[in-house]
Write a protein that holds these residues in place. Sequence first.
Motif, short mmCIF file in Angstrom:
data_model
loop_
_atom_site.label_atom_id
_atom_site.label_comp_id
_atom_site.label_asym_id
_atom_site.label_seq_id
_atom_site.Cartn_x
_atom_site.Cartn_y
_atom_site.Cartn_z
N LEU A 50 0.85 -1.19 0.00
CA LEU A 50 0.00 0.00 0.00
C LEU A 50 0.88 1.24 0.00
O LEU A 50 1.73 1.40 0.88
CB LEU A 50 -0.90 0.03 1.24
CG LEU A 50 -1.77 -1.19 1.51
CD1 LEU A 50 -2.59 -0.97 2.79
CD2 LEU A 50 -2.68 -1.49 0.33
N ALA A 51 0.67 2.11 -0.97
CA ALA A 51 1.50 3.31 -1.09
C ALA A 51 0.65 4.51 -1.45
O ALA A 51 -0.42 4.38 -2.04
CB ALA A 51 2.57 3.09 -2.16
N GLY A 52 1.16 5.67 -1.10
CA GLY A 52 0.55 6.92 -1.51
C GLY A 52 1.30 7.47 -2.71
O GLY A 52 2.05 6.76 -3.38
N ARG A 53 1.09 8.75 -2.94
CA ARG A 53 1.73 9.40 -4.09
C ARG A 53 1.94 10.88 -3.77
O ARG A 53 1.64 11.75 -4.56
CB ARG A 53 0.82 9.22 -5.31
CG ARG A 53 1.46 9.61 -6.62
CD ARG A 53 0.48 9.38 -7.75
NE ARG A 53 0.91 10.05 -8.94
CZ ARG A 53 1.68 9.52 -9.88
NH1 ARG A 53 2.10 8.29 -9.75
NH2 ARG A 53 2.01 10.21 -10.94
N LEU A 60 9.84 6.84 -4.64
CA LEU A 60 10.88 5.84 -4.51
C LEU A 60 10.29 4.46 -4.25
O LEU A 60 10.70 3.46 -4.86
CB LEU A 60 11.84 6.18 -3.36
CG LEU A 60 13.00 7.08 -3.65
CD1 LEU A 60 13.80 7.36 -2.38
CD2 LEU A 60 13.90 6.51 -4.72
N VAL A 61 9.35 4.39 -3.33
CA VAL A 61 8.70 3.13 -2.99
C VAL A 61 8.09 2.49 -4.23
O VAL A 61 8.34 1.32 -4.53
CB VAL A 61 7.62 3.34 -1.90
CG1 VAL A 61 6.69 2.15 -1.79
CG2 VAL A 61 8.27 3.64 -0.56
N SER A 62 7.31 3.25 -4.96
CA SER A 62 6.64 2.69 -6.15
C SER A 62 7.64 2.26 -7.20
O SER A 62 7.48 1.21 -7.83
CB SER A 62 5.65 3.71 -6.72
OG SER A 62 4.56 3.84 -5.83
N ALA A 78 0.51 -7.25 -4.97
CA ALA A 78 -0.25 -6.17 -5.62
C ALA A 78 0.31 -4.84 -5.14
O ALA A 78 0.53 -4.64 -3.95
CB ALA A 78 -1.73 -6.27 -5.27
N HIS A 79 0.56 -3.96 -6.09
CA HIS A 79 1.05 -2.61 -5.82
C HIS A 79 -0.20 -1.72 -5.84
O HIS A 79 -0.77 -1.47 -6.90
CB HIS A 79 2.05 -2.23 -6.91
CG HIS A 79 2.61 -0.87 -6.79
ND1 HIS A 79 3.13 -0.22 -7.88
CD2 HIS A 79 2.76 -0.01 -5.76
CE1 HIS A 79 3.58 0.96 -7.52
NE2 HIS A 79 3.35 1.11 -6.23
N VAL A 80 -0.62 -1.27 -4.67
CA VAL A 80 -1.90 -0.57 -4.53
C VAL A 80 -1.68 0.90 -4.16
O VAL A 80 -1.03 1.20 -3.15
CB VAL A 80 -2.78 -1.24 -3.44
CG1 VAL A 80 -4.13 -0.55 -3.32
CG2 VAL A 80 -2.93 -2.73 -3.71
#
Length: 169
Positions: A50-53, A60-62, A78-80
């Motif tokens: 789970l990531a923000g933007r 970096l995370v994404s 899953a990249h959410v």
Amino acid sequence: MCKSGCWSAMNTYTVSFFGHRFIEEPLLIEKRLEILIRKLLREKEYIEFLAGRDGEFDQLVSSVIRRCKREYQSDNNAHVLVLPYSTAEFRDNEDSFRVYYDEIEICETAADGHFKNAHQARNREMVDRSHLVVFCIQHEGGGAWQTMKYARKQGVPYINVNDMVEEEK
């Protein structure tokens, strides 16, 4: 888990990421993230990232998640993207977002609440559903720091990649 129950038969391990909008030593942080994400991909049956933007750390995370997924040719994750509300950037570029992320969620609690509390409401929901929370905290103050205090209070395991010591891959 997705709303349709697509992962219900798997043991899903959920990891959330939070960091400051601007970070020092991004190459070092990127290396540490890569070590951690590779380890998770090797060890867990199914991972929901789970990531923000909202800043450099989120980007970096994404980037690292996508690179590691290609490297492992892995379908165990899953990249959410979790948005606090539907942004103009998302609405104007929804097709591109859907290509980049495996899933996109809009946090209903945050979207329905007061605008100034939306990010913190989204962050708390992400922490509450996580088995592990990964932070990049380099100073006290800000939303990521507040979220780390919340994770600690809730007893959710967390790592601050700013304090990690590199291990072998």
